[in-house]
Design a protein around this motif. Structure first.
Motif, PDB file in Angstrom:
ATOM      1  N   LEU A 135       8.798  10.328  -1.755  1.00  0.00           N
ATOM      2  CA  LEU A 135      10.495   9.643  -2.126  1.00  0.00           C
ATOM      3  C   LEU A 135      10.001   8.941  -0.171  1.00  0.00           C
ATOM      4  O   LEU A 135       9.506   9.790   0.604  1.00  0.00           O
ATOM      5  CB  LEU A 135      11.107  10.538  -1.187  1.00  0.00           C
ATOM      6  CG  LEU A 135      11.225  10.962  -2.992  1.00  0.00           C
ATOM      7  CD1 LEU A 135      12.953  11.889  -2.797  1.00  0.00           C
ATOM      8  CD2 LEU A 135      11.902   9.929  -3.515  1.00  0.00           C
ATOM      9  N   VAL A 136      10.934   7.947   0.217  1.00  0.00           N
ATOM     10  CA  VAL A 136      10.962   7.393   1.324  1.00  0.00           C
ATOM     11  C   VAL A 136      11.694   7.714   2.451  1.00  0.00           C
ATOM     12  O   VAL A 136      12.808   7.646   1.576  1.00  0.00           O
ATOM     13  CB  VAL A 136      10.715   6.003   1.581  1.00  0.00           C
ATOM     14  CG1 VAL A 136      11.080   5.314   2.900  1.00  0.00           C
ATOM     15  CG2 VAL A 136       9.114   4.778   0.915  1.00  0.00           C
ATOM     16  N   GLY A 137      12.088   7.968   3.388  1.00  0.00           N
ATOM     17  CA  GLY A 137      12.681   8.356   4.232  1.00  0.00           C
ATOM     18  C   GLY A 137      13.425   7.755   5.400  1.00  0.00           C
ATOM     19  O   GLY A 137      12.734   7.855   6.337  1.00  0.00           O
ATOM     20  N   PRO A 138      14.187   6.098   5.096  1.00  0.00           N
ATOM     21  CA  PRO A 138      14.263   5.377   5.962  1.00  0.00           C
ATOM     22  C   PRO A 138      15.396   6.018   7.380  1.00  0.00           C
ATOM     23  O   PRO A 138      16.008   5.921   6.911  1.00  0.00           O
ATOM     24  CB  PRO A 138      14.583   4.081   5.742  1.00  0.00           C
ATOM     25  CG  PRO A 138      15.230   5.155   4.201  1.00  0.00           C
ATOM     26  CD  PRO A 138      14.585   5.999   4.001  1.00  0.00           C
ATOM     27  N   ASP A 164      13.827   6.329  -3.598  1.00  0.00           N
ATOM     28  CA  ASP A 164      12.525   5.881  -4.501  1.00  0.00           C
ATOM     29  C   ASP A 164      11.277   4.829  -3.543  1.00  0.00           C
ATOM     30  O   ASP A 164      12.290   3.516  -3.140  1.00  0.00           O
ATOM     31  CB  ASP A 164      12.659   5.522  -6.165  1.00  0.00           C
ATOM     32  CG  ASP A 164      11.069   4.955  -6.727  1.00  0.00           C
ATOM     33  OD1 ASP A 164      11.210   4.536  -6.017  1.00  0.00           O
ATOM     34  OD2 ASP A 164      11.503   6.111  -8.312  1.00  0.00           O
ATOM     35  N   PRO A 165      10.265   5.127  -3.538  1.00  0.00           N
ATOM     36  CA  PRO A 165       9.197   3.583  -2.767  1.00  0.00           C
ATOM     37  C   PRO A 165       9.503   2.025  -2.904  1.00  0.00           C
ATOM     38  O   PRO A 165       9.647   1.394  -2.664  1.00  0.00           O
ATOM     39  CB  PRO A 165       8.910   4.364  -2.829  1.00  0.00           C
ATOM     40  CG  PRO A 165       8.200   5.663  -3.443  1.00  0.00           C
ATOM     41  CD  PRO A 165       9.753   6.086  -3.977  1.00  0.00           C
ATOM     42  N   LEU A 166       9.545   2.472  -4.884  1.00  0.00           N
ATOM     43  CA  LEU A 166       9.439   1.122  -5.417  1.00  0.00           C
ATOM     44  C   LEU A 166      10.852   0.363  -5.377  1.00  0.00           C
ATOM     45  O   LEU A 166      11.422  -1.042  -5.436  1.00  0.00           O
ATOM     46  CB  LEU A 166       9.998   1.293  -6.850  1.00  0.00           C
ATOM     47  CG  LEU A 166       8.081   1.354  -7.128  1.00  0.00           C
ATOM     48  CD1 LEU A 166       8.080   1.195  -8.851  1.00  0.00           C
ATOM     49  CD2 LEU A 166       7.441   0.529  -6.392  1.00  0.00           C
ATOM     50  N   VAL A 167      12.378   1.265  -4.553  1.00  0.00           N
ATOM     51  CA  VAL A 167      13.376   1.003  -4.740  1.00  0.00           C
ATOM     52  C   VAL A 167      13.859   0.052  -3.209  1.00  0.00           C
ATOM     53  O   VAL A 167      14.625  -0.881  -3.552  1.00  0.00           O
ATOM     54  CB  VAL A 167      14.649   1.660  -5.080  1.00  0.00           C
ATOM     55  CG1 VAL A 167      15.724   0.905  -4.580  1.00  0.00           C
ATOM     56  CG2 VAL A 167      14.576   2.566  -6.340  1.00  0.00           C
ATOM     57  N   ASN A 195       0.675  -1.057  -0.182  1.00  0.00           N
ATOM     58  CA  ASN A 195      -0.705  -0.148   0.387  1.00  0.00           C
ATOM     59  C   ASN A 195       0.210   1.120   0.310  1.00  0.00           C
ATOM     60  O   ASN A 195       0.698   2.231  -0.935  1.00  0.00           O
ATOM     61  CB  ASN A 195      -1.015  -0.323   1.327  1.00  0.00           C
ATOM     62  CG  ASN A 195      -1.497  -1.070   1.151  1.00  0.00           C
ATOM     63  OD1 ASN A 195      -2.177  -1.645   0.045  1.00  0.00           O
ATOM     64  ND2 ASN A 195      -2.247  -2.264   2.877  1.00  0.00           N
ATOM     65  N   TRP A 196       1.581   1.540   0.595  1.00  0.00           N
ATOM     66  CA  TRP A 196       2.398   2.084   0.965  1.00  0.00           C
ATOM     67  C   TRP A 196       3.340   2.776   0.333  1.00  0.00           C
ATOM     68  O   TRP A 196       3.610   3.532  -0.655  1.00  0.00           O
ATOM     69  CB  TRP A 196       3.398   2.777   2.423  1.00  0.00           C
ATOM     70  CG  TRP A 196       2.331   2.972   3.843  1.00  0.00           C
ATOM     71  CD1 TRP A 196       1.159   1.981   4.253  1.00  0.00           C
ATOM     72  CD2 TRP A 196       1.985   4.313   4.209  1.00  0.00           C
ATOM     73  NE1 TRP A 196       0.606   2.901   5.241  1.00  0.00           N
ATOM     74  CE2 TRP A 196       0.986   3.891   4.950  1.00  0.00           C
ATOM     75  CE3 TRP A 196       2.351   5.759   3.980  1.00  0.00           C
ATOM     76  CZ2 TRP A 196       0.657   4.530   5.849  1.00  0.00           C
ATOM     77  CZ3 TRP A 196       2.026   6.803   4.664  1.00  0.00           C
ATOM     78  CH2 TRP A 196       0.942   6.441   5.703  1.00  0.00           C
ATOM     79  N   CYS A 197       4.216   1.864  -0.506  1.00  0.00           N
ATOM     80  CA  CYS A 197       5.432   2.254  -1.297  1.00  0.00           C
ATOM     81  C   CYS A 197       4.896   1.994  -2.893  1.00  0.00           C
ATOM     82  O   CYS A 197       5.025   2.926  -2.943  1.00  0.00           O
ATOM     83  CB  CYS A 197       6.224   0.923  -1.138  1.00  0.00           C
ATOM     84  SG  CYS A 197       7.429   1.026  -0.296  1.00  0.00           S
ATOM     85  N   VAL A 198       4.221   1.096  -2.915  1.00  0.00           N
ATOM     86  CA  VAL A 198       3.535   1.690  -4.341  1.00  0.00           C
ATOM     87  C   VAL A 198       2.574   2.603  -4.231  1.00  0.00           C
ATOM     88  O   VAL A 198       2.778   3.750  -6.115  1.00  0.00           O
ATOM     89  CB  VAL A 198       2.539  -0.359  -4.189  1.00  0.00           C
ATOM     90  CG1 VAL A 198       1.392   0.639  -5.733  1.00  0.00           C
ATOM     91  CG2 VAL A 198       3.012  -0.951  -4.693  1.00  0.00           C
ATOM     92  N   GLY A 199       2.110   3.490  -3.540  1.00  0.00           N
ATOM     93  CA  GLY A 199       1.100   4.437  -3.107  1.00  0.00           C
ATOM     94  C   GLY A 199       1.767   5.474  -3.331  1.00  0.00           C
ATOM     95  O   GLY A 199       2.106   6.694  -4.300  1.00  0.00           O
ATOM     96  N   MET A 200       3.189   5.083  -2.354  1.00  0.00           N
ATOM     97  CA  MET A 200       3.689   6.872  -2.796  1.00  0.00           C
ATOM     98  C   MET A 200       4.506   6.903  -4.322  1.00  0.00           C
ATOM     99  O   MET A 200       4.535   7.776  -4.716  1.00  0.00           O
ATOM    100  CB  MET A 200       4.947   6.846  -1.910  1.00  0.00           C
ATOM    101  CG  MET A 200       4.127   6.554  -0.283  1.00  0.00           C
ATOM    102  SD  MET A 200       5.786   6.631   1.131  1.00  0.00           S
ATOM    103  CE  MET A 200       6.816   7.388   0.969  1.00  0.00           C
ATOM    104  N   TYR A 201       5.087   5.862  -4.012  1.00  0.00           N
ATOM    105  CA  TYR A 201       5.483   6.149  -6.010  1.00  0.00           C
ATOM    106  C   TYR A 201       5.399   6.038  -7.473  1.00  0.00           C
ATOM    107  O   TYR A 201       4.885   7.069  -7.279  1.00  0.00           O
ATOM    108  CB  TYR A 201       6.016   4.128  -6.426  1.00  0.00           C
ATOM    109  CG  TYR A 201       6.554   4.109  -7.987  1.00  0.00           C
ATOM    110  CD1 TYR A 201       7.292   4.320  -7.906  1.00  0.00           C
ATOM    111  CD2 TYR A 201       5.443   3.782  -9.402  1.00  0.00           C
ATOM    112  CE1 TYR A 201       7.521   4.774  -9.797  1.00  0.00           C
ATOM    113  CE2 TYR A 201       6.143   3.833 -10.200  1.00  0.00           C
ATOM    114  CZ  TYR A 201       7.148   3.994 -10.925  1.00  0.00           C
ATOM    115  OH  TYR A 201       7.571   3.724 -12.341  1.00  0.00           O
ATOM    116  N   ALA A 222      11.613  -0.756  -1.553  1.00  0.00           N
ATOM    117  CA  ALA A 222      10.342  -1.879  -1.209  1.00  0.00           C
ATOM    118  C   ALA A 222      11.003  -3.139  -2.688  1.00  0.00           C
ATOM    119  O   ALA A 222      10.820  -4.348  -1.796  1.00  0.00           O
ATOM    120  CB  ALA A 222       8.651  -1.925  -2.769  1.00  0.00           C
ATOM    121  N   LEU A 223      11.966  -3.016  -3.156  1.00  0.00           N
ATOM    122  CA  LEU A 223      12.613  -3.864  -4.535  1.00  0.00           C
ATOM    123  C   LEU A 223      13.753  -4.269  -2.825  1.00  0.00           C
ATOM    124  O   LEU A 223      13.700  -6.072  -2.895  1.00  0.00           O
ATOM    125  CB  LEU A 223      13.293  -4.246  -5.083  1.00  0.00           C
ATOM    126  CG  LEU A 223      13.846  -4.558  -5.692  1.00  0.00           C
ATOM    127  CD1 LEU A 223      13.581  -5.812  -6.074  1.00  0.00           C
ATOM    128  CD2 LEU A 223      14.394  -4.828  -6.999  1.00  0.00           C
TER     129      LEU A 223
END
Length: 151
Positions: free
Chosen positions: A92-95, A107-110, A81-87, A112-113
């Protein structure tokens, strides 16, 4: 600068490792509002912050996020939900950002992968709602990332 980059990379690697171990991702929320920051790298881009443990999330609940609470998400929900939706939304994701609001912007897909691949490497299987398996999710993420490169 090199030390800062090394620290950000270490925080990112720790994020992937802990998320896979605990199968949880932590964020800060106040109701439906989640902690975000303006990107340090890209103009007019927002970063949603996530942490790999509750303590790190709580440590950042000050200043503009005072009153926000640490909330956990199952890793499957984070991925699907989050990574796909954010993409889709261009976020972007800030981990594992620090209390100084420093960290990588991914990148959220990066991310997620990387989480999916680490789950598979660790022989962990999680229950997904929208994908048949981790391999199916991995394949679709790779396809989307390859499409981005071609554009």
């Amino acid at each position: 600068m090199q030390e800062q980059n090394a620290n950000q990379e270490a925080g990112y690697r720790e994020f992937i490792k802990q998320v896979v171990e605990t199968e949880k991702v932590w964020g800060l929320s106040e109701g439906d509002i989640w902690a975000t920051s303006n990107s340090n790298e890209y103009e007019e881009t927002e970063v949603i912050l996530f942490w790999s443990n509750e303590a790190s999330a709580k440590a950042c609940a000050s200043d503009e996020w005072e009153g926000y609470t640490a909330e956990s998400l199952p890793v499957a929900e984070f991925l699907e939900n989050w990574c796909v939706g954010m993409y889709d939304d261009g976020l972007l994701v800030g981990p594992n950002w620090t209390t100084e609001l420093q960290g990588r912007e991914i990148d959220p897909l990066v991310i997620a992968l990387e989480v999916v691949q680490e789950l598979k490497h660790s022989n962990k299987e999680i229950e997904l709602e929208r994908y048949e398996s981790l391999s199916d999710l991995e394949e679709q993420i790779i396809d989307a990332l390859e499409d981005d490169v071609e554009e």
